[in-house]
Structure formats: C-alpha cells, structure tokens
Design an enzyme around this catalytic site. Structure first.
Site, PDB file in Angstrom:
ATOM      1  N   TYR A 149      -6.331  -5.168   3.105  1.00  0.00           N
ATOM      2  CA  TYR A 149      -5.509  -4.989   1.902  1.00  0.00           C
ATOM      3  C   TYR A 149      -4.017  -5.140   2.171  1.00  0.00           C
ATOM      4  O   TYR A 149      -3.184  -4.472   1.549  1.00  0.00           O
ATOM      5  CB  TYR A 149      -5.812  -3.629   1.238  1.00  0.00           C
TER       6      TYR A 149
ATOM      7  N   ARG B 144       0.805  -1.229   0.000  1.00  0.00           N
ATOM      8  CA  ARG B 144       0.000   0.000   0.000  1.00  0.00           C
ATOM      9  C   ARG B 144       0.843   1.287   0.000  1.00  0.00           C
ATOM     10  O   ARG B 144       0.524   2.230  -0.710  1.00  0.00           O
ATOM     11  CB  ARG B 144      -1.010  -0.007   1.157  1.00  0.00           C
TER      12      ARG B 144
ATOM     13  N   CYS C 223      14.376  -5.703  -3.308  1.00  0.00           N
ATOM     14  CA  CYS C 223      15.400  -5.048  -4.109  1.00  0.00           C
ATOM     15  C   CYS C 223      14.843  -3.838  -4.839  1.00  0.00           C
ATOM     16  O   CYS C 223      14.877  -3.774  -6.069  1.00  0.00           O
ATOM     17  CB  CYS C 223      15.968  -6.047  -5.096  1.00  0.00           C
ATOM     18  N   GLU C 224      14.283  -2.919  -4.118  1.00  0.00           N
ATOM     19  CA  GLU C 224      13.759  -1.688  -4.713  1.00  0.00           C
ATOM     20  C   GLU C 224      13.903  -0.577  -3.693  1.00  0.00           C
ATOM     21  O   GLU C 224      13.545  -0.776  -2.530  1.00  0.00           O
ATOM     22  CB  GLU C 224      12.260  -1.811  -5.013  1.00  0.00           C
TER      23      GLU C 224
HETATM   24  N1  LLP Z   1     -17.620  -3.134  -2.705  1.00  0.00           N
HETATM   25  C1  LLP Z   1     -16.990  -3.056  -3.879  1.00  0.00           C
HETATM   26  C2  LLP Z   1     -17.734  -3.336  -5.100  1.00  0.00           C
HETATM   27  C3  LLP Z   1     -15.626  -2.744  -3.938  1.00  0.00           C
HETATM   28  O1  LLP Z   1     -15.025  -2.669  -5.100  1.00  0.00           O
HETATM   29  C4  LLP Z   1     -14.918  -2.510  -2.721  1.00  0.00           C
HETATM   30  C5  LLP Z   1     -13.500  -2.188  -2.750  1.00  0.00           C
HETATM   31  C6  LLP Z   1     -15.620  -2.597  -1.516  1.00  0.00           C
HETATM   32  C7  LLP Z   1     -16.971  -2.907  -1.536  1.00  0.00           C
HETATM   33  C8  LLP Z   1     -14.966  -2.394  -0.181  1.00  0.00           C
HETATM   34  O2  LLP Z   1     -14.377  -1.157  -0.046  1.00  0.00           O
HETATM   35  P1  LLP Z   1     -13.773  -0.715   1.386  1.00  0.00           P
HETATM   36  O3  LLP Z   1     -14.936  -0.634   2.351  1.00  0.00           O
HETATM   37  O4  LLP Z   1     -12.797  -1.725   1.795  1.00  0.00           O
HETATM   38  O5  LLP Z   1     -13.183   0.602   1.117  1.00  0.00           O
HETATM   39  N2  LLP Z   1      -6.506  -1.934  -2.426  1.00  0.00           N
HETATM   40  C9  LLP Z   1      -7.028  -0.628  -2.062  1.00  0.00           C
HETATM   41  C10 LLP Z   1      -8.513  -0.648  -1.879  1.00  0.00           C
HETATM   42  C11 LLP Z   1      -9.274  -1.113  -3.103  1.00  0.00           C
HETATM   43  C12 LLP Z   1     -10.736  -1.229  -2.864  1.00  0.00           C
HETATM   44  C13 LLP Z   1     -11.404  -1.948  -3.978  1.00  0.00           C
HETATM   45  N3  LLP Z   1     -12.804  -2.121  -3.814  1.00  0.00           N
HETATM   46  C14 LLP Z   1      -6.310  -0.166  -0.783  1.00  0.00           C
HETATM   47  O6  LLP Z   1      -5.489  -0.891  -0.266  1.00  0.00           O
HETATM   48  O7  LLP Z   1      -6.536   0.938  -0.319  1.00  0.00           O
END
Ligand code: LLP
Length: 439
Positions: free
Chosen positions: A398, A337, A368-369
C-alpha cells in the site's frame, strides 16, 4: 472505534538510544556490511548513486519465501491481494509461485493479464464492478467473480451465457468488527461490501443464484479488514462462514486477507504460517470436510516487510523547543498511509546503520501540506546531515500501489533486488509522463 494501528509516537517501546536497528523490520535478505545496508546483497547507497532517489526497493526472495512459508503451512490455497502491490513483475512472481491473484478493478486485471497471469487463477472483487469490467473478466476467463450486490447479479445475468456460466463466490458480511482502524474494517454490518448475514441478504442471494443457469455459485467469500493483529478477530468471521458453508453444502470458502504486520519497533504480528494454520484448524474444528477448497487472500503480510523506500534528505529545520523537521524528496505522494491512517513508520540511514541513534526528528515530505509527515518521531543520529540517504522500512504494501503524483511529483521507480543484483521493474515517472494525458 477499535484502533490498534501504530501511530509512530514515542512510546515506551521506543528507546531513547538505539545502537542497532531491529532487523525484524527489514526484509529477510537485509544485511549490514561496514555499516552500510544491503538488500539481497545489493548496497542501497550504490542503487541511490546509480538511479537517484527516491525509490522503492524490494527483496524478491523475501516475497517468495513468505509465499512459500504460507503455502507450506496450509493445505488450502493462497491468493495474493494485488491491491497491496502490483506491477507486471509482481504478477509474474505470483504466477511463478503458483498462487492465485485477487484483482479488484479493470486496471488490476489488465496489468495482471498483460503480465501473462492466467485469468483462471484470478479472483475478481469489487463492490461496484462495471459492465465493462465484468465483460473483460468473462472474456479472460477469470476463475471466480466475487458477487457483491443484487445489482451485480442482474448485471452478470445479462452479460453471461448459459452455455458458459460464470463461476462465482458470494461476498458475505459476517457482522464482525475486526480490531483495526475503522477505514480498513470491512466485515461490520455497516459496510458497503457484501451481503449481510444477519439480515438475511446473503441467504436471499444464495437462493436466487441457485436457480441461475448463467452463474454457478461455488462458494462464499468474506474479508473482515486489514492490519489485524488479533487472530481471535477471525474466529467470529469463521463461525458465520462455516455455518453458511454447512447449511448450503458449498465446496469453496475464501476467508479474505487482513493479517497485520509490524511497522515500528516493539510491535509484534503473528507469522503468516500461524494465521494460515489457524484457518485450517478452525475448518477442522467446525467439521467442514477435508475436501473444502479453502482460500486465504493476504496482501500486506506478503509484501509489506519486503521493501523499503529510500529518500534523500534535502533540508533540516530546527524549530527551537518544538521539533526538528527533516524533509526528504518524497512524501505523501509515495506513502499516504501516515496521513490517511496515522500509521507509524521508522526511519533509518542506510549508509550509517551502525551509528548510534539518539535524537528524535520528524520526517516530512516535500508536499505543500503540513500534514505531509512520513514519520512523526524518528530516532536517528544527532549529526544527521543534508544530502544523506534516509529510508523508511516496511513500505512494500500500500505504498507504491497508493502512490499519486500530487504536486506533480513523479512516482518513484520500483526496484527488485536478488542475489547481489538489482533491476528497475517500474521506471521513475518523468516530467513527460506528467504531460502524457494532456490534450
Ligand atoms: N481481500 C480483500 C477482498 C480485500 O479487500 C483486501 C484488502 C485484502 C484481501 C488484503 O488485505 P491485507 O491482507 O492486505 O490486509 N490501504 C489500506 C489497506 C486497505 C485494504 C483493502 N482491502 C492500508 O494501507 O492499510
């Protein structure tokens, strides 16, 4: 670009001396006993001594409490967005808590199914679901398939049968720019997700599906992004969705997830209970019927704060007049992240929680970055030494789910702690695992 993610740079909010770490960034079950961090009554040092480092440790009851708080404040239904953190034990926990599960790939569906999570309580998302994925969803009786494109409608028409029509929602692009990092914004017009409301694609798809004998369109879905702190971002989304729900008389509405969490000292995020209550209030104010099935789909807000990642310090490099690099035995492979979104984190020494922190370090990984930085400015004791445990809080969402084995570094195990005991629910990836896929 609207950007409100913390970057972990020293800011006014960051003190230059810290006598105690803000407990609001640790799991509910965190306590400090003689300077040593415990989670759910389990001493972090003890786990490290027994299973080695690095590892993710989750406070199981933190997750349960958060889910219960959300449920209590909400007359609708909560779905856990499994992309934030999924393993069989998490799917079982979600099942025991009686919530729904958002799955977004064959893999997520498969793991949840293997854990015994009922297909009927799964919501299947994705902007490019394959025939194989859709067929599996139909086979295990996934509760709602969230249709994302006209191609998917064609695909479902050829896979489903009129005898047993699939139940679906339509993903709508409401044309809303959430206040967050552009990589995790999804509700704006220029998005690969969903059907545009403004340009009429959503309305066209709804009309098309109304005459389908194989797809029962029961409601709508939208998700505007992630790590959102400002609740007013959700209002514009709600207005669009409420208009469509009323116009077509749908009985189900899923407003997605997206509630932000605090990662660093000084950040404040709304409570999950305020967020769910807000959705309910909007629904009432818009005059939507009480019988409307309202669903929210948080991921991060349920699990982020429930876990920390524990590493061991391997090297300390003091660059005169520049900075001091503290390298740990993990890095961007267990937490990409910071590299992806410049997300900020804090660092703690789990075995010395009461020591005064007055020195700024840069916590780097072992990859290695040069960009493999976990915490760009961490406030820690000046006598930090090689061999000590160092942990980053708020890594429950995540982190494990986006982990890789870059540089063939094995993924850390996942530990669940509860009532003074811990258990490894996902074991450490071994060297043999790394060869597993090789012919
Ligand atoms: N519903 C849908 C359709 C989604 O695409 C997502 C997240 C969620 C619910 C849940 O979202 P949350 O409540 O967790 O914000 N990898 C990124 C976050 C990508 C989120 C993708 N979709 C990070 O580490 O910040």
């Amino acid at each position: 670009m609207a950007k409100e993610l913390s970057r972990g740079e020293p800011s006014e909010a960051m003190p230059s001396v810290r006598h105690s770490f803000p407990m609001g960034l640790l799991p509910y079950g965190a306590s400090i006993v003689s300077g040593s961090l415990h989670i759910a009554g389990v001493e972090i040092q003890k786990v490290a001594d027994e299973i080695g480092t690095p590892f993710f440790i989750y406070d199981e009851d933190h997750i349960r409490t958060t889910i219960r708080n959300a449920k209590e404040a909400f007359s609708g239904e909560i779905a856990f967005a499994s992309k934030a953190f999924l393993c069989k034990e998490m799917a079982r926990l979600a099942d025991q808590e009686g919530i729904l599960l958002d799955v977004a790939s064959m893999g997520e569906m498969y793991v949840a199914h293997a854990a015994g999570f009922p297909g009927a309580r799964m919501i299947f998302h994705g902007n490019n679901k394959s025939d194989q994925e859709l067929a599996f969803a139909i086979e295990i009786g996934v509760g709602r398939i969230v249709i994302d494109s006209f191609d998917e409608i064609d695909r479902l028409e050829s896979l489903a049968s009129a005898k047993e029509p699939v139940s679906a929602w339509l993903r709508v692009t409401p044309g809303v720019e959430a206040h967050t990092h552009e990589y995790v914004m999804t509700g704006q017009e220029d998005s690969k997700f969903g059907f545009s409301y403004r340009w009429g694609a959503a309305q066209e798809a709804i009309e098309l599906l109304r005459s389908s004998s194989k797809i029962r369109l029961l409601g709508l879905h939208s998700h505007i992004g992630s790590q959102i702190f400002r609740l007013d971002s959700f209002k514009a989304q709600f207005d669009v969705m409420a208009e469509l729900i009323s116009r077509y008389g749908f009985t189900e509405l899923n407003l997605g997830g997206g509630l932000g969490v605090a990662y660093v000292d000084g950040e404040e995020a709304p409570e999950i209970a305020s967020w769910v209550a807000m959705a309910q209030r909007y629904s009432k104010e818009a005059g939507l019927p009480d019988s409307l099935r309202l669903v929210l789909e948080p991921g991060r807000a349920i699990v982020a704060r429930s876990a920390i990642t524990v590493y061991r310090v391997g090297t300390i490099k003091r660059l005169k007049e520049i900075r001091t690099y503290v390298s740990v035995d993990g890095g961007m492979s267990d937490n990409p992240r910071p590299v992806l979104y410049e997300s900020g984190y804090e660092a703690i020494l789990p075995s010395r929680m009461e020591d005064v922190s007055d020195t700024i370090y840069t916590i780097s990984g072992k990859h290695c970055e040069s960009g493999d930085i976990l915490v760009s400015s961490a406030l820690l004791p000046s006598d930090l030494a090689v061999g000590e445990l160092l942990a980053t809080p708020v890594t429950g969402a995540y982190g494990y789910s986006m982990a890789s084995n870059y540089n063939k570094v094995g993924r850390p195990p996942v530990v669940f702690a509860k009532d003074g005991h811990y258990r490894v629910v996902v074991r450490r990836e071994t060297l043999d695992d790394l060869l597993h896929l090789e012919e």
